[in-house]
Design a protein around this motif. Structure first.
Motif, PDB file in Angstrom:
ATOM      1  N   ASP A  92     -10.662  -9.149   2.111  1.00  0.00           N
ATOM      2  CA  ASP A  92     -11.430  -9.475   0.911  1.00  0.00           C
ATOM      3  C   ASP A  92     -10.555 -10.368   0.037  1.00  0.00           C
ATOM      4  N   GLY A  93     -10.824 -11.641   0.050  1.00  0.00           N
ATOM      5  CA  GLY A  93     -10.007 -12.605  -0.674  1.00  0.00           C
ATOM      6  C   GLY A  93      -9.857 -12.314  -2.157  1.00  0.00           C
ATOM      7  N   ARG A  94     -10.790 -11.573  -2.735  1.00  0.00           N
ATOM      8  CA  ARG A  94     -10.697 -11.235  -4.160  1.00  0.00           C
ATOM      9  C   ARG A  94      -9.786 -10.040  -4.394  1.00  0.00           C
ATOM     10  N   GLY A  95      -9.559  -9.235  -3.363  1.00  0.00           N
ATOM     11  CA  GLY A  95      -8.786  -8.005  -3.502  1.00  0.00           C
ATOM     12  C   GLY A  95      -7.301  -8.217  -3.317  1.00  0.00           C
ATOM     13  N   LYS A  96      -6.565  -7.184  -3.644  1.00  0.00           N
ATOM     14  CA  LYS A  96      -5.111  -7.197  -3.508  1.00  0.00           C
ATOM     15  C   LYS A  96      -4.686  -5.964  -2.715  1.00  0.00           C
ATOM     16  N   MET A  97      -3.500  -6.069  -2.113  1.00  0.00           N
ATOM     17  CA  MET A  97      -2.905  -4.959  -1.385  1.00  0.00           C
ATOM     18  C   MET A  97      -1.495  -4.752  -1.916  1.00  0.00           C
ATOM     19  N   VAL A  98      -1.094  -3.492  -2.020  1.00  0.00           N
ATOM     20  CA  VAL A  98       0.210  -3.126  -2.574  1.00  0.00           C
ATOM     21  C   VAL A  98       1.015  -2.440  -1.479  1.00  0.00           C
ATOM     22  N   ARG A  99       2.260  -2.877  -1.347  1.00  0.00           N
ATOM     23  CA  ARG A  99       3.150  -2.324  -0.328  1.00  0.00           C
ATOM     24  C   ARG A  99       4.537  -2.144  -0.945  1.00  0.00           C
ATOM     25  N   LEU A 100       5.231  -1.099  -0.536  1.00  0.00           N
ATOM     26  CA  LEU A 100       6.605  -0.858  -0.974  1.00  0.00           C
ATOM     27  C   LEU A 100       7.528  -1.881  -0.312  1.00  0.00           C
ATOM     28  N   THR A 101       8.442  -2.466  -1.072  1.00  0.00           N
ATOM     29  CA  THR A 101       9.425  -3.396  -0.512  1.00  0.00           C
ATOM     30  C   THR A 101      10.633  -2.605  -0.001  1.00  0.00           C
ATOM     31  N   GLN A 102      11.528  -3.299   0.663  1.00  0.00           N
ATOM     32  CA  GLN A 102      12.767  -2.661   1.114  1.00  0.00           C
ATOM     33  C   GLN A 102      13.540  -2.113  -0.083  1.00  0.00           C
ATOM     34  N   ALA A 103      13.633  -2.918  -1.164  1.00  0.00           N
ATOM     35  CA  ALA A 103      14.324  -2.453  -2.376  1.00  0.00           C
ATOM     36  C   ALA A 103      13.632  -1.228  -2.958  1.00  0.00           C
ATOM     37  N   GLY A 104      12.301  -1.215  -2.902  1.00  0.00           N
ATOM     38  CA  GLY A 104      11.545  -0.056  -3.380  1.00  0.00           C
ATOM     39  C   GLY A 104      11.810   1.176  -2.536  1.00  0.00           C
ATOM     40  N   SER A 105      11.856   0.991  -1.224  1.00  0.00           N
ATOM     41  CA  SER A 105      12.154   2.113  -0.319  1.00  0.00           C
ATOM     42  C   SER A 105      13.548   2.666  -0.578  1.00  0.00           C
ATOM     43  N   GLU A 106      14.499   1.770  -0.809  1.00  0.00           N
ATOM     44  CA  GLU A 106      15.870   2.218  -1.060  1.00  0.00           C
ATOM     45  C   GLU A 106      15.983   2.957  -2.390  1.00  0.00           C
ATOM     46  N   LEU A 107      15.332   2.440  -3.443  1.00  0.00           N
ATOM     47  CA  LEU A 107      15.383   3.124  -4.734  1.00  0.00           C
ATOM     48  C   LEU A 107      14.650   4.459  -4.653  1.00  0.00           C
ATOM     49  N   HIS A 108      13.538   4.488  -3.937  1.00  0.00           N
ATOM     50  CA  HIS A 108      12.810   5.747  -3.767  1.00  0.00           C
ATOM     51  C   HIS A 108      13.691   6.781  -3.066  1.00  0.00           C
ATOM     52  N   ALA A 109      14.394   6.361  -2.019  1.00  0.00           N
ATOM     53  CA  ALA A 109      15.287   7.277  -1.300  1.00  0.00           C
ATOM     54  C   ALA A 109      16.381   7.802  -2.231  1.00  0.00           C
ATOM     55  N   ARG A 110      16.929   6.931  -3.069  1.00  0.00           N
ATOM     56  CA  ARG A 110      17.937   7.366  -4.049  1.00  0.00           C
ATOM     57  C   ARG A 110      17.346   8.366  -5.035  1.00  0.00           C
ATOM     58  N   ALA A 111      16.095   8.129  -5.447  1.00  0.00           N
ATOM     59  CA  ALA A 111      15.436   9.037  -6.392  1.00  0.00           C
ATOM     60  C   ALA A 111      15.209  10.409  -5.761  1.00  0.00           C
ATOM     61  N   VAL A 112      14.752  10.413  -4.513  1.00  0.00           N
ATOM     62  CA  VAL A 112      14.544  11.688  -3.816  1.00  0.00           C
ATOM     63  C   VAL A 112      15.871  12.415  -3.673  1.00  0.00           C
TER      64      VAL A 112
END
Length: 163
Positions: A92-112
């Protein structure tokens, strides 16, 4: 053995206690989150980490039971920090998709890791079998509430928002 159904006032009290526990745990968690993360950021990142893939903002809002506006704000903050990427929806060209980046995965792992490191206060006071029993019940309760979300929302007088 046939047990009788739970009494509604007991169900209510269990949900009140879960709410109180959520408030206490959320406040404690937010104090140890690294990198300026707020609880809403961590919650969204946890969802993306656990479920994987790319999610539309509408699906995220529905899954996390927040408004689309709240998701838009949280996604924008995380995107500006390079923790999530937002791409066009290929279906759907009008829609957007959100994905975790590598930096996001790394910060999430640090948070956990930061959160888990602080949980010894609880693991020192309760046994593994107590937590295992609680997890069995809480997972079943969550699955039931999630599966029956439309009826639950209707019973509370709120229409389900469709993604």
């Amino acid at each position: 053995m046939n047990e009788s159904p739970a009494m509604p006032d007991t169900v209510y009290e269990v949900l009140v206690q879960i709410g109180i526990i959520n408030q206490l745990a959320s406040s404690a968690l937010e104090r140890v989150l690294p990198g300026g993360l707020r609880l809403a950021h961590f919650t969204l990142m946890t969802h993306l980490s656990r479920r994987g893939g790319a999610w539309s903002p509408a699906r995220l809002a529905n899954a996390l039971q927040v408004t689309r506006g709240a998701i838009t704000n949280t996604v924008a903050r995380l995107e500006s920090r390079g923790l999530v990427e937002v791409t066009p929806d290929p279906d759907d060209g009008r829609g957007k998709m959100v994905r975790l980046t590598q930096a996001g995965s790394e910060l999430h792992a640090r948070a956990v890791s930061a959160a888990v490191g602080r949980l010894t206060i609880l693991s020192d006071r309760f046994t593994q079998s107590e937590f295992d029993a609680a997890l069995l019940f809480l997972n079943a309760l969550r699955d039931t509430l999630d599966r029956d979300r439309p009826q639950w929302n209707e019973a509370l007088g709120r229409a389900e928002e469709t993604p």
